[in-house]
Scaffold this motif. Structure first.
Motif, PDB file in Angstrom:
ATOM      1  N   SER A 198      -7.940  12.383 -11.254  1.00  0.00           N
ATOM      2  CA  SER A 198      -7.477  13.765 -11.306  1.00  0.00           C
ATOM      3  C   SER A 198      -7.347  14.197 -12.766  1.00  0.00           C
ATOM      4  CB  SER A 198      -6.125  13.900 -10.604  1.00  0.00           C
ATOM      5  OG  SER A 198      -5.716  15.244 -10.613  1.00  0.00           O
ATOM      6  N   PHE A 199      -7.906  15.367 -13.069  1.00  0.00           N
ATOM      7  CA  PHE A 199      -7.897  15.912 -14.416  1.00  0.00           C
ATOM      8  C   PHE A 199      -7.078  17.194 -14.430  1.00  0.00           C
ATOM      9  CE2 PHE A 199     -11.680  13.366 -13.985  1.00  0.00           C
ATOM     10  CZ  PHE A 199     -11.688  12.633 -15.150  1.00  0.00           C
ATOM     11  N   ASP A 200      -6.107  17.271 -15.346  1.00  0.00           N
ATOM     12  CA  ASP A 200      -5.232  18.436 -15.462  1.00  0.00           C
ATOM     13  C   ASP A 200      -5.823  19.417 -16.460  1.00  0.00           C
ATOM     14  OD1 ASP A 200      -3.234  20.312 -15.761  1.00  0.00           O
ATOM     15  OD2 ASP A 200      -1.641  18.848 -16.088  1.00  0.00           O
ATOM     16  N   LEU A 201      -6.457  20.438 -15.953  1.00  0.00           N
ATOM     17  CA  LEU A 201      -7.064  21.455 -16.813  1.00  0.00           C
ATOM     18  C   LEU A 201      -6.013  22.315 -17.502  1.00  0.00           C
ATOM     19  CD1 LEU A 201      -9.999  22.414 -14.481  1.00  0.00           C
ATOM     20  CD2 LEU A 201     -10.187  21.308 -16.697  1.00  0.00           C
ATOM     21  N   THR A 202      -4.819  22.390 -16.934  1.00  0.00           N
ATOM     22  CA  THR A 202      -3.740  23.169 -17.545  1.00  0.00           C
ATOM     23  C   THR A 202      -3.448  22.636 -18.938  1.00  0.00           C
ATOM     24  OG1 THR A 202      -2.774  23.289 -15.330  1.00  0.00           O
ATOM     25  CG2 THR A 202      -1.419  24.080 -17.150  1.00  0.00           C
ATOM     26  N   VAL A 203      -3.337  21.341 -19.036  1.00  0.00           N
ATOM     27  CA  VAL A 203      -3.046  20.682 -20.304  1.00  0.00           C
ATOM     28  C   VAL A 203      -4.281  20.715 -21.199  1.00  0.00           C
ATOM     29  CG1 VAL A 203      -2.482  18.452 -21.355  1.00  0.00           C
ATOM     30  CG2 VAL A 203      -1.300  19.201 -19.280  1.00  0.00           C
ATOM     31  N   HIS A 204      -5.443  20.481 -20.627  1.00  0.00           N
ATOM     32  CA  HIS A 204      -6.672  20.346 -21.398  1.00  0.00           C
ATOM     33  C   HIS A 204      -7.164  21.680 -21.970  1.00  0.00           C
ATOM     34  CE1 HIS A 204     -10.267  18.248 -22.672  1.00  0.00           C
ATOM     35  NE2 HIS A 204     -11.018  19.145 -22.079  1.00  0.00           N
ATOM     36  N   LEU A 205      -7.078  22.750 -21.183  1.00  0.00           N
ATOM     37  CA  LEU A 205      -7.656  24.030 -21.602  1.00  0.00           C
ATOM     38  C   LEU A 205      -6.658  25.172 -21.725  1.00  0.00           C
ATOM     39  CD1 LEU A 205     -10.878  23.982 -19.417  1.00  0.00           C
ATOM     40  CD2 LEU A 205     -10.691  23.479 -21.838  1.00  0.00           C
ATOM     41  N   GLY A 206      -5.437  24.965 -21.281  1.00  0.00           N
ATOM     42  CA  GLY A 206      -4.459  26.057 -21.331  1.00  0.00           C
ATOM     43  C   GLY A 206      -4.852  27.180 -20.398  1.00  0.00           C
ATOM     44  N   ASP A 207      -4.777  28.416 -20.869  1.00  0.00           N
ATOM     45  CA  ASP A 207      -5.074  29.558 -19.991  1.00  0.00           C
ATOM     46  C   ASP A 207      -6.335  30.303 -20.432  1.00  0.00           C
ATOM     47  OD1 ASP A 207      -4.136  30.660 -22.306  1.00  0.00           O
ATOM     48  OD2 ASP A 207      -2.595  31.884 -21.354  1.00  0.00           O
ATOM     49  N   ARG A 208      -7.280  29.597 -21.074  1.00  0.00           N
ATOM     50  CA  ARG A 208      -8.477  30.250 -21.609  1.00  0.00           C
ATOM     51  C   ARG A 208      -9.482  30.649 -20.531  1.00  0.00           C
ATOM     52  NH1 ARG A 208     -10.329  26.106 -26.014  1.00  0.00           N
ATOM     53  NH2 ARG A 208      -9.366  24.698 -24.555  1.00  0.00           N
ATOM     54  N   LEU A 209      -9.531  29.953 -19.415  1.00  0.00           N
ATOM     55  CA  LEU A 209     -10.486  30.215 -18.348  1.00  0.00           C
ATOM     56  C   LEU A 209      -9.787  30.117 -17.006  1.00  0.00           C
ATOM     57  CD1 LEU A 209     -13.357  27.785 -19.478  1.00  0.00           C
ATOM     58  CD2 LEU A 209     -13.382  30.259 -19.723  1.00  0.00           C
ATOM     59  N   THR A 210     -10.485  30.499 -15.948  1.00  0.00           N
ATOM     60  CA  THR A 210     -10.008  30.193 -14.604  1.00  0.00           C
ATOM     61  C   THR A 210     -10.660  28.884 -14.177  1.00  0.00           C
ATOM     62  OG1 THR A 210     -11.816  31.301 -13.459  1.00  0.00           O
ATOM     63  CG2 THR A 210      -9.883  32.660 -14.049  1.00  0.00           C
TER      64      THR A 210
END
Length: 143
Positions: A73-85
């Motif tokens: 499982s990869f947490d995009l919240t941490v990885h990318l913040g709010d830059r994309l959906t």
């Protein structure tokens, strides 16, 4: 945890897949009988092991009776913040894979899911060997 180990039918294809996901080669080695490597990224390490004469992977995503490791499982919240959906990120990832001639299989389109007191968007994609990968994007707290 030091690393997660994945047995792969084609180590070169798997390396290219995980590099599209943002991992980079740390070291290549042999385990005595096969090629192996460590890839680093997402604040973690993946070990890939080339399997001679591989058998197809068990379909742990669709078989509800399967027992064993299920997915990374990869947490995009941490990885990318709010830059994309999540959908935008998946489209970009799909394009990167296509440019490399790598497989794309969406197992679960972005879906909202409450986990504890948080609301997430969740999607699943198969890796180059068909193993499930989960991508989470935290949307906030639920009341």
């Amino acid at each position: 945890m030091h690393h997660i180990s994945i047995r792969t039918a084609d180590i070169h294809r798997a390396i290219a897949f995980y590099e599209c996901l943002g991992f980079r080669m740390e070291t290549r080695f042999t385990t005595g009988y096969t090629l192996a490597c460590w890839l680093v990224g997402w604040d973690s390490r993946i070990e890939l092991l080339a399997i001679p004469e591989p058998k197809p992977a068990v379909d742990g995503f669709h078989d509800q009776h399967y027992v064993g490791y299920y997915h990374l499982s990869f947490d995009l919240t941490v990885h990318l913040g709010d830059r994309l959906t999540l959908a935008d990120w998946l489209d970009t990832f799909k394009t990167q894979l296509g440019e490399q001639g790598l497989p794309w299989q969406l197992l679960l389109k972005p879906t909202q899911q409450v986990i504890g007191d948080r609301l997430y968007q969740v999607a699943f994609v198969a890796d180059s060997d068909g193993l499930p990968l989960e991508f989470l994007w935290e949307l906030g707290h639920v009341s």
